[in-house]
Write a protein that holds these residues in place. Structure first.
Motif, PDB file in Angstrom:
ATOM      1  N   GLN A  20     -30.683   2.232  16.541  1.00 18.12           N
ATOM      2  CA  GLN A  20     -30.846   1.960  18.139  1.00 18.12           C
ATOM      3  C   GLN A  20     -32.076   2.742  18.737  1.00 18.12           C
ATOM      4  O   GLN A  20     -32.756   2.275  19.493  1.00 18.12           O
ATOM      5  CB  GLN A  20     -29.491   2.117  18.975  1.00 18.12           C
ATOM      6  CG  GLN A  20     -28.477   1.136  18.484  1.00 18.12           C
ATOM      7  CD  GLN A  20     -27.073   1.745  19.039  1.00 18.12           C
ATOM      8  OE1 GLN A  20     -26.916   2.754  19.563  1.00 18.12           O
ATOM      9  NE2 GLN A  20     -26.001   0.436  19.005  1.00 18.12           N
ATOM     10  N   LYS A  24     -35.415   1.531  20.309  1.00 18.57           N
ATOM     11  CA  LYS A  24     -35.707   1.838  21.566  1.00 18.57           C
ATOM     12  C   LYS A  24     -37.083   2.632  21.695  1.00 18.57           C
ATOM     13  O   LYS A  24     -38.013   2.218  22.744  1.00 18.57           O
ATOM     14  CB  LYS A  24     -34.693   2.766  22.157  1.00 18.57           C
ATOM     15  CG  LYS A  24     -33.584   1.915  22.655  1.00 18.57           C
ATOM     16  CD  LYS A  24     -32.541   2.861  23.411  1.00 18.57           C
ATOM     17  CE  LYS A  24     -31.213   2.356  23.953  1.00 18.57           C
ATOM     18  NZ  LYS A  24     -30.334   3.160  24.578  1.00 18.57           N
ATOM     19  N   GLN A  62     -31.029  -8.958  18.469  1.00 17.82           N
ATOM     20  CA  GLN A  62     -31.217  -7.714  19.168  1.00 17.82           C
ATOM     21  C   GLN A  62     -30.408  -7.584  20.100  1.00 17.82           C
ATOM     22  O   GLN A  62     -29.901  -7.528  20.973  1.00 17.82           O
ATOM     23  CB  GLN A  62     -32.438  -7.300  19.256  1.00 17.82           C
ATOM     24  CG  GLN A  62     -33.367  -7.097  17.778  1.00 17.82           C
ATOM     25  CD  GLN A  62     -34.534  -6.616  18.416  1.00 17.82           C
ATOM     26  OE1 GLN A  62     -35.189  -6.689  19.384  1.00 17.82           O
ATOM     27  NE2 GLN A  62     -35.352  -6.494  16.921  1.00 17.82           N
TER      28      GLN A  62
END
Length: 62
Positions: A20, A24, A62
Motif C-alpha cells: 500500500q 501511494k 486497486q
C-alpha cells in the motif's frame, strides 16, 4: 546497522502495508510529474513489491 537496513527489516514482516505504501508513493510521483515517468514508476513499484513480498493487485483491482 544503517537506517535503510532498519526500514527494510520493518517492511519485511508487513507485505500488505508495504504494498500500500509503495502504491501511494508511486501515485504521488505520478501526480507530481503528470504521469511523465509512469513506466519507470511502475517498474520501481514492481521491484519493491517483489523485494518485500507484497504482490501488486492485477490492473483494475486497486
Amino acid at each position: 546497522m544503517s537506517m535503510l537496513d532498519k526500514i527494510k527489516g520493518l517492511m519485511k514482516g508487513h507485505p500488505d502495508q508495504t504494498r500500500q505504501g509503495v502504491e501511494k508513493g508511486g501515485d504521488f510521483v505520478d501526480k507530481k510529474t503528470g504521469g511523465k515517468y509512469g513506466g519507470q514508476v511502475d517498474s520501481a513499484q514492481q521491484k519493491l513489491n517483489d523485494e518485500f513480498g507484497g504482490r501488486r493487485p492485477p490492473t483494475g483491482e486497486q
